[in-house]
Scaffold this motif. Structure first.
Motif, short mmCIF file in Angstrom:
data_model
loop_
_atom_site.label_atom_id
_atom_site.label_comp_id
_atom_site.label_asym_id
_atom_site.label_seq_id
_atom_site.Cartn_x
_atom_site.Cartn_y
_atom_site.Cartn_z
N UNK A 273 0.84 -1.21 0.00
CA UNK A 273 0.00 0.00 0.00
C UNK A 273 0.86 1.25 0.00
N UNK A 274 1.94 1.22 0.80
CA UNK A 274 2.83 2.37 0.84
C UNK A 274 3.47 2.59 -0.52
N UNK A 275 3.85 1.51 -1.19
CA UNK A 275 4.43 1.62 -2.53
C UNK A 275 3.42 2.20 -3.51
N UNK A 276 2.17 1.78 -3.43
CA UNK A 276 1.12 2.31 -4.30
C UNK A 276 0.92 3.81 -4.05
N UNK A 277 0.89 4.17 -2.76
CA UNK A 277 0.72 5.59 -2.43
C UNK A 277 1.90 6.41 -2.94
N UNK A 278 3.10 5.90 -2.78
CA UNK A 278 4.28 6.62 -3.28
C UNK A 278 4.22 6.76 -4.81
N UNK A 279 3.80 5.69 -5.48
CA UNK A 279 3.69 5.76 -6.94
C UNK A 279 2.64 6.80 -7.34
N UNK A 280 1.51 6.80 -6.65
CA UNK A 280 0.47 7.81 -6.93
C UNK A 280 1.00 9.21 -6.65
N UNK A 281 1.74 9.35 -5.56
CA UNK A 281 2.30 10.66 -5.21
C UNK A 281 3.26 11.13 -6.30
N UNK A 282 4.09 10.24 -6.81
CA UNK A 282 5.02 10.59 -7.89
C UNK A 282 4.26 10.97 -9.16
N UNK A 283 3.19 10.21 -9.47
CA UNK A 283 2.38 10.54 -10.65
C UNK A 283 1.72 11.91 -10.49
N UNK A 284 1.17 12.15 -9.33
CA UNK A 284 0.52 13.46 -9.09
C UNK A 284 1.54 14.58 -9.14
N UNK A 285 2.71 14.36 -8.59
CA UNK A 285 3.76 15.38 -8.63
C UNK A 285 4.19 15.65 -10.07
N UNK A 286 4.30 14.59 -10.87
CA UNK A 286 4.66 14.76 -12.29
C UNK A 286 3.58 15.54 -13.03
#
Length: 165
Positions: free
Chosen positions: A23-36
């Motif tokens: 879940x943490x990995x998914x959230x980090x991936x989403x955070x990176x996508x949103x930041x991009x």
């Protein structure tokens, strides 16, 4: 038996940790996508603002050039009007001199009539030139007023929508 229970507890703990790590990995991936996406949107916004600024700067330069051209044109028109008025003044003075000389005969009357016609023609030309200039200025003023009203409506609509023009 105790050992088996300990191993089951450890594997259950690992599964929970693995689930949390996933879940943490998914959230980090989403955070990176949103930041991009945020960076891309900011870049697009900055490019749009830069393009708008460049367009406004070009328009200001064009308007300043047009103003200089208009000022030069007004100076030329004023000089032409002064030449016309000076010619009228000279002909009126010639007419006055001719009348004061109190000549007689048909030749005198023909010269007097011709001088009066010349004065009248020059006065008409000067007046007609000024009328045409005033009509052009009035048409230009109407056009500029319409453009300003359209621009004001556009900006008001943008302000009402909360968007940048």
């Amino acid at each position: 038996n105790g050992r088996a229970m300990a191993q089951r507890a450890q594997s259950a703990g690992r599964r929970r940790r693995d689930g949390k790590d996933e879940k943490a990995s998914e959230w980090l991936a989403q955070a990176h996508q949103l930041n991009s996406k945020r960076k891309a949107l900011a870049k697009d916004r900055d490019l749009t603002l830069h393009a708008m600024k460049a367009e406004l700067e070009r328009e200001v330069i064009d308007m300043e050039d047009e103003e200089r051209g208009q000022a030069k044109l007004r100076g030329e028109e004023a000089a032409m009007l002064m030449r016309q008025l000076h010619a009228v003044k000279d002909n009126v003075q010639g007419l006055r001199t001719m009348i004061e000389s109190r000549g007689t005969g048909d030749a005198y009357l023909d010269r007097l009539r011709k001088t009066m016609d010349d004065v009248e023609g020059e006065l008409w030309l000067a007046g007609d030139g000024q009328r045409e200039t005033m009509e052009q200025l009035l048409a230009e003023e109407k056009k500029v007023t319409q453009e300003l009203e359209e621009m004001e409506r556009y900006f008001n609509a943008c302000m009402a929508e909360g968007t940048a023009p």
